[in-house]
Every structure is written in C-alpha cells, then in structure tokens.
Design a protein around this motif. Structure first.
Motif, PDB file in Angstrom:
ATOM      1  N   MET A  94     -13.066  46.150 -14.593  1.00 21.67           N
ATOM      2  CA  MET A  94     -12.166  46.500 -15.683  1.00 21.67           C
ATOM      3  C   MET A  94     -12.829  47.466 -16.655  1.00 21.67           C
ATOM      4  O   MET A  94     -12.257  48.476 -17.063  1.00 21.67           O
ATOM      5  CB  MET A  94     -11.762  45.241 -16.447  1.00 21.67           C
ATOM      6  CG  MET A  94     -10.929  44.281 -15.646  1.00 21.67           C
ATOM      7  SD  MET A  94      -9.281  44.926 -15.399  1.00 21.67           S
ATOM      8  CE  MET A  94      -8.337  43.650 -16.171  1.00 21.67           C
ATOM      9  N   TYR A 205     -26.436  46.721 -15.429  1.00 20.59           N
ATOM     10  CA  TYR A 205     -26.474  46.146 -16.772  1.00 20.59           C
ATOM     11  C   TYR A 205     -25.194  45.377 -17.054  1.00 20.59           C
ATOM     12  O   TYR A 205     -25.220  44.253 -17.550  1.00 20.59           O
ATOM     13  CB  TYR A 205     -26.669  47.263 -17.791  1.00 20.59           C
ATOM     14  CG  TYR A 205     -26.415  46.858 -19.213  1.00 20.59           C
ATOM     15  CD1 TYR A 205     -25.212  47.170 -19.846  1.00 20.59           C
ATOM     16  CD2 TYR A 205     -27.365  46.156 -19.930  1.00 20.59           C
ATOM     17  CE1 TYR A 205     -24.984  46.795 -21.155  1.00 20.59           C
ATOM     18  CE2 TYR A 205     -27.136  45.792 -21.244  1.00 20.59           C
ATOM     19  CZ  TYR A 205     -25.944  46.114 -21.843  1.00 20.59           C
ATOM     20  OH  TYR A 205     -25.708  45.739 -23.137  1.00 20.59           O
ATOM     21  N   MET A 212     -24.040  36.713 -17.326  1.00 16.39           N
ATOM     22  CA  MET A 212     -24.688  35.806 -18.271  1.00 16.39           C
ATOM     23  C   MET A 212     -23.721  35.254 -19.298  1.00 16.39           C
ATOM     24  O   MET A 212     -23.958  34.187 -19.858  1.00 16.39           O
ATOM     25  CB  MET A 212     -25.810  36.547 -19.002  1.00 16.39           C
ATOM     26  CG  MET A 212     -27.041  36.706 -18.157  1.00 16.39           C
ATOM     27  SD  MET A 212     -28.237  37.801 -18.915  1.00 16.39           S
ATOM     28  CE  MET A 212     -28.390  37.112 -20.528  1.00 16.39           C
ATOM     29  N   VAL A 265     -31.008  32.066 -14.500  1.00 20.36           N
ATOM     30  CA  VAL A 265     -30.686  33.229 -15.313  1.00 20.36           C
ATOM     31  C   VAL A 265     -31.949  34.017 -15.634  1.00 20.36           C
ATOM     32  O   VAL A 265     -31.970  35.242 -15.587  1.00 20.36           O
ATOM     33  CB  VAL A 265     -29.987  32.792 -16.621  1.00 20.36           C
ATOM     34  CG1 VAL A 265     -29.627  33.986 -17.441  1.00 20.36           C
ATOM     35  CG2 VAL A 265     -28.745  31.990 -16.298  1.00 20.36           C
ATOM     36  N   PHE A 269     -32.808  37.750 -14.613  1.00 16.86           N
ATOM     37  CA  PHE A 269     -33.151  38.672 -15.676  1.00 16.86           C
ATOM     38  C   PHE A 269     -34.464  39.383 -15.388  1.00 16.86           C
ATOM     39  O   PHE A 269     -34.601  40.593 -15.591  1.00 16.86           O
ATOM     40  CB  PHE A 269     -33.249  37.903 -16.989  1.00 16.86           C
ATOM     41  CG  PHE A 269     -32.981  38.741 -18.176  1.00 16.86           C
ATOM     42  CD1 PHE A 269     -34.006  39.273 -18.916  1.00 16.86           C
ATOM     43  CD2 PHE A 269     -31.685  39.010 -18.552  1.00 16.86           C
ATOM     44  CE1 PHE A 269     -33.743  40.051 -20.019  1.00 16.86           C
ATOM     45  CE2 PHE A 269     -31.414  39.784 -19.649  1.00 16.86           C
ATOM     46  CZ  PHE A 269     -32.451  40.308 -20.381  1.00 16.86           C
ATOM     47  N   LEU A 270     -35.449  38.633 -14.913  1.00 16.23           N
ATOM     48  CA  LEU A 270     -36.745  39.227 -14.618  1.00 16.23           C
ATOM     49  C   LEU A 270     -36.613  40.378 -13.647  1.00 16.23           C
ATOM     50  O   LEU A 270     -37.195  41.439 -13.823  1.00 16.23           O
ATOM     51  CB  LEU A 270     -37.675  38.168 -14.011  1.00 16.23           C
ATOM     52  CG  LEU A 270     -38.647  37.497 -14.992  1.00 16.23           C
ATOM     53  CD1 LEU A 270     -39.346  36.349 -14.319  1.00 16.23           C
ATOM     54  CD2 LEU A 270     -39.669  38.504 -15.480  1.00 16.23           C
ATOM     55  N   GLN A 273     -34.562  43.263 -15.302  1.00 15.76           N
ATOM     56  CA  GLN A 273     -34.926  43.544 -16.693  1.00 15.76           C
ATOM     57  C   GLN A 273     -34.866  45.038 -16.992  1.00 15.76           C
ATOM     58  O   GLN A 273     -34.376  45.465 -18.018  1.00 15.76           O
ATOM     59  CB  GLN A 273     -36.334  43.035 -16.939  1.00 15.76           C
ATOM     60  CG  GLN A 273     -36.776  43.230 -18.373  1.00 15.76           C
ATOM     61  CD  GLN A 273     -38.248  43.013 -18.531  1.00 15.76           C
ATOM     62  OE1 GLN A 273     -39.028  43.343 -17.660  1.00 15.76           O
ATOM     63  NE2 GLN A 273     -38.650  42.468 -19.639  1.00 15.76           N
ATOM     64  N   TYR A 276     -31.458  46.123 -17.720  1.00 15.96           N
ATOM     65  CA  TYR A 276     -30.961  45.606 -18.990  1.00 15.96           C
ATOM     66  C   TYR A 276     -31.495  46.447 -20.136  1.00 15.96           C
ATOM     67  O   TYR A 276     -30.766  46.863 -21.029  1.00 15.96           O
ATOM     68  CB  TYR A 276     -31.384  44.143 -19.151  1.00 15.96           C
ATOM     69  CG  TYR A 276     -30.836  43.518 -20.403  1.00 15.96           C
ATOM     70  CD1 TYR A 276     -31.599  43.415 -21.564  1.00 15.96           C
ATOM     71  CD2 TYR A 276     -29.532  43.044 -20.431  1.00 15.96           C
ATOM     72  CE1 TYR A 276     -31.082  42.849 -22.701  1.00 15.96           C
ATOM     73  CE2 TYR A 276     -29.018  42.472 -21.578  1.00 15.96           C
ATOM     74  CZ  TYR A 276     -29.797  42.374 -22.697  1.00 15.96           C
ATOM     75  OH  TYR A 276     -29.276  41.826 -23.836  1.00 15.96           O
ATOM     76  N   VAL A 277     -32.800  46.688 -20.100  1.00 12.90           N
ATOM     77  CA  VAL A 277     -33.405  47.463 -21.165  1.00 12.90           C
ATOM     78  C   VAL A 277     -32.788  48.846 -21.232  1.00 12.90           C
ATOM     79  O   VAL A 277     -32.461  49.361 -22.297  1.00 12.90           O
ATOM     80  CB  VAL A 277     -34.929  47.564 -20.945  1.00 12.90           C
ATOM     81  CG1 VAL A 277     -35.534  48.521 -21.931  1.00 12.90           C
ATOM     82  CG2 VAL A 277     -35.555  46.202 -21.074  1.00 12.90           C
ATOM     83  N   VAL A 280     -29.339  48.634 -22.809  1.00  8.92           N
ATOM     84  CA  VAL A 280     -29.355  48.415 -24.241  1.00  8.92           C
ATOM     85  C   VAL A 280     -29.832  49.651 -24.984  1.00  8.92           C
ATOM     86  O   VAL A 280     -29.211  50.127 -25.917  1.00  8.92           O
ATOM     87  CB  VAL A 280     -30.272  47.217 -24.582  1.00  8.92           C
ATOM     88  CG1 VAL A 280     -30.486  47.139 -26.065  1.00  8.92           C
ATOM     89  CG2 VAL A 280     -29.649  45.944 -24.076  1.00  8.92           C
ATOM     90  N   THR A 281     -30.954  50.183 -24.530  1.00 10.37           N
ATOM     91  CA  THR A 281     -31.508  51.299 -25.282  1.00 10.37           C
ATOM     92  C   THR A 281     -30.679  52.555 -25.098  1.00 10.37           C
ATOM     93  O   THR A 281     -30.576  53.366 -25.988  1.00 10.37           O
ATOM     94  CB  THR A 281     -32.950  51.601 -24.840  1.00 10.37           C
ATOM     95  OG1 THR A 281     -32.932  51.874 -23.448  1.00 10.37           O
ATOM     96  CG2 THR A 281     -33.846  50.429 -25.091  1.00 10.37           C
ATOM     97  N   ALA A 284     -26.063  51.006 -25.599  1.00 13.98           N
ATOM     98  CA  ALA A 284     -25.537  50.141 -26.650  1.00 13.98           C
ATOM     99  C   ALA A 284     -25.354  50.860 -27.967  1.00 13.98           C
ATOM    100  O   ALA A 284     -24.479  50.526 -28.745  1.00 13.98           O
ATOM    101  CB  ALA A 284     -26.459  48.946 -26.846  1.00 13.98           C
ATOM    102  N   VAL A 285     -26.188  51.846 -28.206  1.00 16.62           N
ATOM    103  CA  VAL A 285     -26.113  52.440 -29.531  1.00 16.62           C
ATOM    104  C   VAL A 285     -25.289  53.703 -29.538  1.00 16.62           C
ATOM    105  O   VAL A 285     -24.670  54.049 -30.523  1.00 16.62           O
ATOM    106  CB  VAL A 285     -27.535  52.758 -30.039  1.00 16.62           C
ATOM    107  CG1 VAL A 285     -27.485  53.447 -31.347  1.00 16.62           C
ATOM    108  CG2 VAL A 285     -28.298  51.469 -30.135  1.00 16.62           C
TER     109      VAL A 285
END
Lengths: 287, 450, 536
Positions: A94, A205, A212, A265, A269-270, A273, A276-277, A280-281, A284-285
């Motif tokens: 979606m 991501y 999660m 989880v 995540f490991l 990771q 994910y980083v 976010v970096t 996300a912003v």
C-alpha cells in the motif's frame, strides 16, 4: 602570543577520553534493563516478586509456563505473528503504491490528496476505532476473531504513511523513467522493472518496520479484541498479566514472555540493521 | 604580513602513508607563493598544515619566527578561502563576512572621545574630593584609583573585539572592493558561484591576518569566470599586501599569480622558483611538462659532442646546439650521451624548406585556435609532436598548406632546447639541488649518502 | 500636549518641569518607542547591533506584518468566495449548455447513464456507467432512502419500552447514523460519476465532430497500465483510506453532536439523538452532573503540550549530542556504540516500557538501589506519587526510549554537513561550543524542522508511553482523568471504560484543532519551507 598550556593534539586526546567514558556509561545505561529482564526471566523462585534481579533459583520454569496449556501465550504469539506477516506484506504494498503514484506522477488531485491525508493524520488514530469496532463486530471480526479484523485495520489505511517511501523515491532521477519509456516500457513496467528494484533498501526498511509494528501495538489490539483473551496480541496479553489484579503471580512470566517476543525481532533487526539505519537516516527526515 | 618557514615538514598518516615528504620552504613577508601540482601531490595537505587543520607529523612550522606547530588555527592569525567556499548557508552575506569579526576577542585600544575624557576627569575630581575628607588608610586606596584612571586616560579605551560600527565599516568596505555591496542582505543560495567566491574572499579579507591562504578557490568556476577572477585576485593582492599562499592544480593560475611557484608531486617538491625560472629552466622533466600548455615535446635521442660544438642526433638529422645552452654544456663537461630532448610546441618553427637542422613531419590534425594553429604532426618514425604556430603572419598559401596529410619541415629553436637525463629526468644544466622526477624520488640531501 | 523648546522649558519651575517630563514620557516617548516604526533599508538595518535588530524585528512583526497578513487574508477569502460562486455558476451553465447543444445520445445520457458511451463504441465505460446508475437506484430504494429519512431524528422507536422490555422492530440509532452518512457519501459519489458521464459525452461529441479518434475499450484497458497507471496504483490505497479513515472520522465528527454514550447506545438501551453543541458545553463546564470537565480538560491540555514539548526537544538535543559524540573524529568502534543503542529500538517498545515501569515501582529495582544507599523509597509512577514526580520520571524514561532513534536520525544529517564549514569556523576563531551553536544547530534545525513538527504532534498523541508507564496516574478526586493523562489517553478511557462516545468524539475533534493550529503556525514560521535549497 597565546596560552601554550596544551598543544592541539593533547587537547584532542583528553576530549576523546572523556567521550569514551561517556559512551561507555551510555552503553551501560541502555543495556542494563535488558540484562535484568533476561535474568529475571530465568528466576523460578516466587513468580510474583518484582524486586530481586539476581535469580533466587535458576530454571526454565517460566518458559515452560508460557508454552503450557495454562497460559494463552502461545495463542497470543501466534496471533501477533500472523498479523505481522500480513501487515508487512500489505502495508509495504500500500505504501509504495501510494508513494510511487505521488512521487512519479503529476495529476490534478495530487496536492489536494496530500493535504487531505495530512489533515486526516492530525486526528488521533484511535478515533476511527470506535466506528470500526462496531462495523467489524457486526461482521464477526472482533473479540475471539480479532485477528482478521486487526489485519484489515493495519493494512487498509496504511497508505497514509507514505512519507518515507516517497522521500526516497523523490531522490531517484526521473531520467531513469524517461529512458525506459523511450525504450517502450509502459508505466507499469517502469514501476516494477526499473524503479522498484532500485528501492531495495527502503523496501526492506518498510517491511521491517511494518513487521515490527503489530508486536508493540496496544491500542488497536485492545479495542478490537475487547473482552476476549483468545483474540489478544502479545502486547495486550502480557500487559494483562501485569495489571494490578494479576501482578501477584505473573511478573516472572511476563519477563520470560518478553524475552521470547524480543529475541526473534532482535535477530531480524540485527540482520537488517543496515537497511533500517539507511531508511531512518535517508528517508525519515526528507519527507 | 609575516614570514612563513617550513622546516623539514612531514605529514604521515596512520598506516605509514606519507603524504608530504621533507618539505622545506622559506616564504618571505608579503610574498605570493603558489603550490601547484597534480591531484594528490600534497599541496592541499601542506596548506592545511600551515592553517592548522592538519597536524604536523614531523618538522617545524614558523610564522614570524615563532614556532606554531601546536597553535590552534584561530590563534595563528590566518585567513583561508576554501574551494567550496564554506559559506554559512543560513546567514546573510553580511553576517557571513562579519562572522570572524564577531568572534574576535582581542583587546584593542581606541582613543577616548571628548565626552568620555570629561567624564573620567569628573570621576578624578570626585575622588579627589573624597580624598580630602578621608583618613590615611583610605587616602592610599583612593590614590591608587586615581592613578589607575589617569593611566587609562593615557593609554586609551580598551575594547574587547570589534564594535558594531567597526564591523559594519570593515564589511562594507570589503564588499565595495569586491563589488558585492548589493548582495549584503542575500543568502548564499541566491547567488552565483562567482559571487559566492567573492563573499568567501570577503570573509577572509575583513580580518587582520598575517597569512592569507587560498585552497583552489577558482576550481569550481567556469573558464571565463576563472580568467576574470584571476585578474581580481591580482588586484586583491595589491590591496591587502600580505603574505599569500595559494594552492591550485592549474599551471596558468600558478604562472600568472605567483611571485614564486612550488611545483609538487607525490608529496615532494619538484622545484621552487619564479615563473620564469620554471618555464625557462625546469629542473626536471616533470616540471618541464607540467608548466606550459600544450605539453613539452620529448624525444629519446643522442647528444653528440663534436670537438667544441654540440649537436643533437634526431631522426638521423643533425640539430646544432648553440648559444647559452652550448656554453652551459661545455662548462659542465658533458660528453656524448643519451638524452631526452625537450622542446616546447611554441619553440618549433616551420621552416621554408628542408635543410640542415630541420625535420620533415606529416600533419595529422590541425586545431584552429583562432590566433594560433596547434598542429599535431608525426615524424618519419611515427613520433607524435605538437607545434604551435601564430597565424597572424602566415600567407594564404602557407595556411592552405597546413592541412592533414601535408608534409612540412620543422626547425628547433636552439635557445629553447632542453636536455634531460633519461634515467633520472634531471635537467643536465640544472644545479645540484634538482630533484629527479623518474622512479622513486630521492631528495638531493639523500643523494650524498647513496 | 504641547512640546516645548529649550528656552520655554527652562522657564518652568521644578514642579511644572516634573509634570512636563511625566506627560512627555507617556504621551510622546512610549508611543514613539512602541508604535512608530521607520522602515529601514537593507544597509541601514545592518548597522544596528543585535539588540536593536531584535527590537526592530519585533516592532516590524506586529506593526507591519500582522496587519498586512490580515489584509491579504481578507483579500484571499474574498477572492475564494468569488471564485467559488463563479465556479458553481459555471458548472450549472455547462450542464444546461451541454444538454441544449448535445445530440440525442447526450440528452439521453442525462437520464440513462452510459447510453452515450455505448453509442460511441465505448463498451467498457458504458457498462460501468450503467451499472453505477442501477446500483445507486437500487441502493436508494432499498436502504439509502430508508436510513436517510430517519437521519434527522436518528430513530423514533426506542429499543426498550417503559418496562424495560425489548421492543421488536425498534430503530437502531447507530445504524441510522452510519448508513445515513454512508448514503450521503454515496450520493456525492453518484453525482460526480453522473457529471463525468455528461462531460465525456460532450468531449466525445466534439472529438467526433473534429473527426478525431475516440478512445475505445482496448485503449481504456491499455491506459490502466500506462497513462492512467497512477489511478490504478492509487485505487486500492485510496479506497482503504476512505473506508477505514475518512468515513470513520466523518462519522465521529457527527457523533460529537449526539448524545451517544453508556446510557444511550442506540441499540440496546436507548436511542441517541442530535444534541447540537451540548457536548462541547459539557466539556468546558465546571460541573456537569457532578463532574468537573473544564478543569480536567484545561490541566490535561496544558500537560499534553508540555509533555510534547519536552519529549520532543530533550530527545532531539540529547540524541544529537550522542550522535555527535559517536561521530567525533578520533573515536573508534563507531559501529559498536551505534549498534548497542540501535538494539534497544529492536526490542518491542511495550516490553521496554512495561519492564521499566516495574523497575520504578515502589518495590522495584530502582527503589531497592535507593534503599541500599540509605535513602527512602520513592513513589515514582503510581497513584501515591506527586504529579510532579510522575511527570518528571515519565519524561526521563521517555528520553531513554527515544535517544537511540533520534541518534540515528541526526547521525545521517550530521554526516552531511560539509566539513569545511567547521574548518572555516575554527579558522575564524570559533571554539567547540560556538561551532555547535552557530553551525551544527542551525543546520540541523533547518533540515529537521518539519520532522520536529511531526515529532511534536506525534508526541502529543503518544499513547503507548504514557498509558503503559503510568496509566495516567496519579488520579486525584477532583479530576475526571489522571494528571499524566494526555488528551489521547483520556479519550481512550472515555470510550473504552465509560463508553462516553460522544464526549470522546468531542475530545478527538479538539485534539485535531490543537494539532492543526500548531502545525499551521509553525509551518509558516519555519525557514525550511522558504529556503529549500540553501543547504544544497
């Protein structure tokens, strides 16, 4: 000319040492609670005692309880897992459909749509639950049958969370699309042959975060599963163990449950990771 | 204005990577020195060591005779212009230029105004009145105070840093010089590259500094703007009149701007000298080919000593060596030997006919540069040569002749021939401090030991 | 008052001078200082020192900017109204004109949707339009009309009669409202589709006249994956959002104007009906049925804002500091430090929250440690704690939860700040702290401005942290909710525990208004929205 008390290099060295000290302290503060959690999970002494950290008696009894027929833990775990599975697929789909359409195309309703979604997002999400509960109730998708209901709730409006994906897609040069179209691809082919493969980090991501999500969701699960122990997810279930009426007996079981829930989880995540980083970096912003 | 001395300065990174070897240089007060060389040669690193942005691994750096290895950049009284301008994006141009001034905390003496002197004298008067009415103990204390005020009137007003008016004046003056007065309230994003560069220069100008450092300031500008800014930097130098250290990879900038040029490669200094010295008397092949465009032509050939005269045996033709070069060779006692012959494209002459001292070549490409032709020719054995010919005095027939496929005859300007040792690439006529540019570089100081 | 020149002033006696100075101060100086402004040009502005600049900016803001803002606003509103009116007129004009000028198929399409499409060879579209009309008509006859009729009253036949017996065939207020609202939407959708139908007829007629090609079914199918692919993509997500978010919210807004609560649930005990703004009045009243809502609302609103502020900014700045520490030149094992922190994000939040809650319980680990060092046990998070203690504890624990995530966010941006900005500043004389305030902070605030805003509003609605940590505690008698309750958690309680749906809906609307207001104001103040490429 000026003070020669400390040369530049020496100053830097002291600054670094102080930094290391702070970082070590920070690491301790952040890890300690989890170490305690794990320790208490192995304490088969009085299951209700919350005080001691170091186990009175070591054992796997708490874990055994979780898997026994006395507790609903397995049911909750299973529920949450199913929801998370569907959610991560559905939500990712979606969000990317929405993000791609908004990022790549320019159509008249584009800005109004984005504004409407922005405004809708300003209402507390819980507000919709009241209505949805009644509707789902009449369809039989609540309480004991909360799982399908929760899946639906999690996926249906997830398009509103397109920001990270869109931010990322905005940074991909449109010349890629144009080259593909010149080569004869339809817009659909551009979507799944050219652009999406390049979004691997953000896709992972999104999959990760949407997987999660349901594990920690309290508010929606509590509403839809109202009144039923069978329909709860792990968050609501474990929390019910800690409510004042029950705390006498269930604290250690909660710790054990927490460990069981957290471990897969964390492992996931490991491995992911890096993505994910990056998500976010990077995304996300910008949104 | 200050002297900058680098003595045996080395920069070694962890992992034993040496970026700058044994750098020795004495920059005089108000001198404009250019560090030039290809990417990675260590010029920026050396500049940053002077600025204090990099630690000096070994060696001593002195500014004005004082060792500054351990001083923070802000204490070295330097100004720096960065390649990417480093303008603070959220500040206006005015604030960008005022930034260093607002941070300044030095105590400066200003003259007192009339009103202030009156006020201070009134204070003294009041204190004296108190004194008359006071006891012994108090008298001493009041005396001290009066003395203090008197001394302070003598000295002048002590002000920390710059006042707002001073900042305003300095910034607007610098802006006027650089022609950016109209942009003082704009933010950097609203300006072109050239304008931003000027702001960066302005910010460096407003301070009082001993050394003015510039790290490839023109590299991000387009060609036309670069030419323009080069001229402006020369004007700037006249205005500021302080010691300049300028880093660039563009040899044109080096040649036009520098009083002296330091040509570097792989962390070593290849040659230090004035532009003329580097152009006319390159110490080694690297400097010879780095300076001047298009690149110098080289030929592996033989230098023959014939009694008292010398000639070069090139493509089975004899090119006589005469004049200063011949004298120099004789003075050094050079015998017949293999050499690398070097000659710049602009020192090759198109001869009217083939005769002694000329070489026939076939034209492959003619680049028409407007006021010159750059002819890419090849000799009989296929060696590629580039020739620069001014077009202004060519007859129409000669012009028609210079087309691909035609054969012309080249003569070598005897005064402009350079001779290099094929193994070390050192100029045969160079002094003992010349550095080899082929193979592992051995400094002159190390050569004695070998 | 009359302004005197020096001679006349000197003529006055001491008393009169005093009076004059007094009058001068109030009648001349103050107005001049506060109410008169001289517009400066750019250069003169630069001459001022920082204090004068601030003063100037403030005066400029309320003496010039605000009046201009309202003037412009007025103009925009008037233009909007004019435009809207013209739009409607235009709309009707088009309808009439198209009917008059259209051919027979167009005219018929006004009543039988889809005929025009069929006539021009657009089979697929014809089928879709015709189906839509049929579905709509059937729906209105069988369901829509019925419920819409009762919409006004929300039901007249009570479910329970006077003796508390169940009445057969009673009305269901909830269903009425739900279907009524749904029907309204449906009608709107139908009108839109009908209008599309008309428009297409007109366009296709024109194309035929110009002898251009009309899209047929094959083209339509192709467009699904090509020209109109965005519609294909958006279809499912938009449908989901409309059904699961837009409609429910619209519905809840309606509920806010009813008395749907524990005693009037419209199904099993009593019907509910429209009560206008009564619920709003209750919320702002000091004693409605023995409950002091206004005080509760006031206190919770203030706390929600304070909480959101601290939660957002403490996490932000501290996360930034941690990110800078890890990112510092010369620090080794960067990945290790980051991984340690990032792992705490991996653990599902509710586990961390519930566990830490127990660590801070009266008989929990933290108090054990305090007692070990000779102190007294403290009530951190329960009902016996003071409001201040709980609030501070909650903020601190939230820092523990939030820093790893903020560290990640800020690290990415931090690494993008050009290094030569710092170098230039260090040459200019800035020390570490000055570099932080003049380069790092402005840059970060610029880039993360919008993010901070969403973070702030997100924290306002941060259900999990408050609910799981404190449950709203402490709960004093006089208030209807706890002193660490946010508007959202109060909302949750009102609906889940008390079943006061209508009051909850009102609360929800209020949350929306607060969030929207803050977002609007901040968004317009933020420099980021104006200087998009300053940092590129």
């Amino acid at each position: 000319m000026e003070r020669r008390s400390m040369g530049m290099a020496a100053k830097r060295r002291t600054a670094n040492i102080i930094t290391y000290v702070i970082l070590v302290m920070i690491s301790i503060i952040w890890i300690i609670p989890f170490i305690f959690l794990i320790l208490q999970a192995f304490d088969v002494g009085n299951p209700g005692l919350t005080g001691n950290v170091w186990p009175e008696k070591w054992g796997l009894g708490n874990f055994a309880y979780l898997f026994s027929s006395e507790s609903n833990f397995l049911r909750w775990y299973f529920n949450t897992f199913i929801i998370a599975l569907f959610a991560c697929v559905g939500q990712t789909a979606m969000q990317f459909m929405m993000a791609y359409a908004l990022s790549r195309f320019r159509f008249k309703l584009r800005k109004p749509m984005m504004n409407v979604m922005l405004v809708l997002g300003m209402f507390p999400g819980f507000l919709t639950m009241i209505v949805l509960y009644e509707v789902l109730n009449s369809l039989g998708m609540t309480s004991d049958n909360a799982v399908p209901g929760l899946i639906l709730v999690n996926i249906a409006s997830s398009g509103m969370g397109y920001y990270v994906a869109k931010g990322f897609l905005d940074t991909m040069p449109k010349s890629l699309d144009e080259a593909a179209e010149v080569d004869g691809a339809t817009k659909f082919q551009v979507f799944y042959k050219v652009v999406m493969p390049l979004c691997k980090p953000i896709v992972i991501y999104t999959v990760l975060t949407s997987f999660m999500g349901p594990w920690g969701d309290y508010i929606f699960a509590a509403t839809i599963a109202k009144g039923s122990q069978e329909g709860m997810n792990v968050a609501t279930g474990l929390n019910s163990w800690l409510s004042t009426a029950n705390i006498g007996g269930y604290y250690k079981y909660f710790c054990a449950g927490g460990v069981i829930v957290a471990i897969p989880v964390i492992i996931l995540f490991l491995f992911l990771q890096k993505y994910y980083v990056e998500g976010v970096t990077g995304g996300a912003v910008k949104g | 204005m200050a002297r900058v001395q680098l003595e045996n300065v080395k920069k070694i990174y962890s992992g034993n990577v040496t970026a700058v070897h044994d750098f020795n240089l004495d920059i005089g007060d108000k001198e404009f020195v250019v560090f030039v060389g290809p990417s990675g040669c260590g010029k920026s690193t050396t500049l940053r060591m002077i600025a204090g942005l990099e630690d000096i691994s070994e060696g001593t750096l002195k500014i004005d005779g004082e060792v500054v290895n351990d001083l923070q950049p802000k204490d070295r009284q330097i100004s720096m212009v960065f390649q990417n301008y480093a303008l603070y994006p959220h500040l206006t141009v005015f604030e960008n230029m005022a930034f260093p001034l607002r941070l300044d905390k030095k105590i400066r003496i200003h003259p007192w105004t009339e009103k202030e002197i009156d006020g201070l004298n009134n204070q003294i008067k009041k204190l004296q009145e108190q004194r008359d009415a006071a006891n012994e103990k108090k008298k001493a204390a009041i005396d001290k105070k009066i003395e203090f005020i008197r001394a302070s009137i003598e000295k002048g007003k002590e002000v920390k840093g710059f006042t707002n008016d001073e900042i305003f004046e300095r910034v607007t003056n610098a802006a006027k010089v650089l022609g950016i007065t109209n942009f003082l309230t704009r933010k950097p994003k609203a300006m072109s590259g050239g304008q931003r560069q000027r702001v960066a220069i302005g910010r460096a100008m407003v301070k009082d500094c001993k050394v003015f450092l510039m790290d490839e300031p023109l590299s991000n500008l387009d060609a036309k703007l670069r030419n323009q800014m080069r001229a402006e930097i020369i004007l700037l130098r006249k205005r500021i009149n302080t010691t300049f250290v300028y880093v660039t990879h563009d040899q044109t900038e080096a040649m036009t701007l520098g009083d002296r040029i330091v040509c570097m490669r792989d962390g070593f200094i290849m040659q230090v000298g004035t532009p003329t010295q580097l152009f006319d008397m390159p110490d080694n092949l690297f400097v010879a080919q780095f300076i001047g465009a298009p690149m110098m032509n080289t030929f592996l050939t033989k230098l023959v000593k014939d009694g008292d005269k010398y000639y070069v045996d090139l493509f089975n033709r004899k090119l006589p060596v005469s004049g200063v070069k011949a004298d120099g060779l004789k003075a050094k006692g050079i015998q017949t030997r293999d050499i690398l012959l070097g000659i710049r494209p602009e020192h090759l002459i198109v001869a009217k006919d083939s005769g002694e001292g000329t070489i026939p070549v076939t034209i492959e490409v003619n680049e028409m540069m407007g006021s010159e032709y750059h002819l890419h020719v090849s000799s009989e054995d296929g060696t590629k040569i580039i020739v620069r010919i001014p077009t202004i005095n060519l007859s129409d027939k000669e012009r028609e002749n210079m087309v691909p496929g035609n054969v012309i005859n080249l003569a070598f300007e005897p005064k402009a021939m350079h001779f290099f040792d094929p193994d070390s690439e050192i100029n045969l006529l160079a002094g003992p401090e010349a550095v080899n540019s082929k193979g592992p570089i051995i400094l002159p100081s190390e050569r004695e030991q070998v | 008052m009359k302004i005197l020149d020096k001679d006349s002033y000197l003529k006055l006696n001491k008393w009169k001078r005093f009076v004059y100075k007094f009058k001068y101060f109030f009648l001349i100086t103050i107005p001049r200082v506060f109410f008169k402004i001289e517009k400066l040009d750019a250069i003169s502005y630069l001459k001022l020192n920082i204090w004068k600049r601030i003063g100037y900016k403030i005066k400029f803001f309320y003496l010039i900017k605000i009046p201009t803002f309202f003037k412009n606003l007025g103009k925009k509103i008037w233009k909007g109204i004019k435009g809207f009116g013209l739009g409607i007129a235009h709309f009707f004009k088009n309808l009439v004109v198209t009917f008059i000028e259209g051919d027979i198929w167009t005219k018929l399409s006004y009543f039988f949707m889809g005929i025009g499409s069929f006539a021009r060879g657009q089979i697929l579209r014809g089928i879709l339009f015709a189906t839509m009309e049929l579905v709509f008509i059937f729906y209105m006859i069988f369901t829509g009309g019925y419920y819409l009729g009762k919409f006004n009253s929300l039901g007249l036949i009570q479910p329970l009669d006077a003796d508390e017996n169940v009445v057969v065939g009673a009305d269901n207020s909830f269903k009425i409202m739900l279907y009524g609202a749904l029907t309204l939407f449906f009608i709107a959708a139908f009108i839109y589709t009908w209008y599309l139908n008309i428009k297409q007829n007109r366009i296709n007629e024109q194309l035929k006249k110009d002898e251009k090609a009309i899209a047929d079914t094959k083209d339509d199918l192709r467009a699904v994956v090509d020209q109109q692919f965005h519609r294909t993509l958006l279809a499912l997500p938009t449908l989901g959002i409309i059904v699961f978010t837009l409609l429910p919210i619209f519905f809840m807004i309606l509920v806010a104007f009813t008395n749907y609560d524990a005693n009037h649930n419209g199904v099993s005990n009593a019907l509910f009906g429209w009560v206008g703004f009564d619920n709003f009045r209750t919320l702002f009243s000091w004693s409605a049925g023995g409950k002091n809502y206004a005080a509760t609302f006031g206190e919770i609103l203030v706390w929600t804002l304070i909480w959101a502020f601290f939660a957002t900014f403490t996490n932000y700045f501290l996360g930034l500091v941690v990110a800078m520490l890890i990112n510092k030149k010369g620090i080794k094992l960067k990945k290790v430090w980051r991984t340690v922190l990032v792992m705490s994000i991996a653990v599902p939040q509710f586990i961390s929250l519930l566990y830490v809650k127990n660590m801070f319980a009266y008989d929990g680990i933290m108090n054990d440690i305090i007692q070990f060092f000779g102190g007294n046990r403290i009530h951190f998070l329960d009902d016996q704690a003071s409001a201040l203690t709980v609030r501070i504890t909650v903020i601190l624990i939230n820092i523990w939860i939030g820093i790893p995530y903020l560290m990640l966010v800020t690290t990415g941006i931090l690494m993008n700040i050009p290094a030569d900005l710092y170098e230039s500043a260090s040459i200019d004389g800035a020390n570490v702290f000055q570099q932080y305030t003049k380069i790092t902070l402005p840059y970060m605030l610029f880039i993360t401005g919008p993010y901070l805003l969403t973070s702030f509003t997100g924290n306002m609605n941060n259900f999990n942290v408050i609910f799981l940590l404190t449950g709203g505690a402490p709960h004093p008698q006089e208030l209807e909710a706890g002193q660490t309750d946010l508007l959202v958690t109060w909302l949750f309680q009102l609906t889940m525990k008390d079943n006061s749906y209508s009051l909850g809906a009102v609360l929800g609307i209020i949350v929306f208004i607060v969030v929207a207001l803050i977002s609007l104001i901040v968004y317009n103040i933020l420099p980021s929205t104006k200087n998009e490429e300053a940092f590129q």
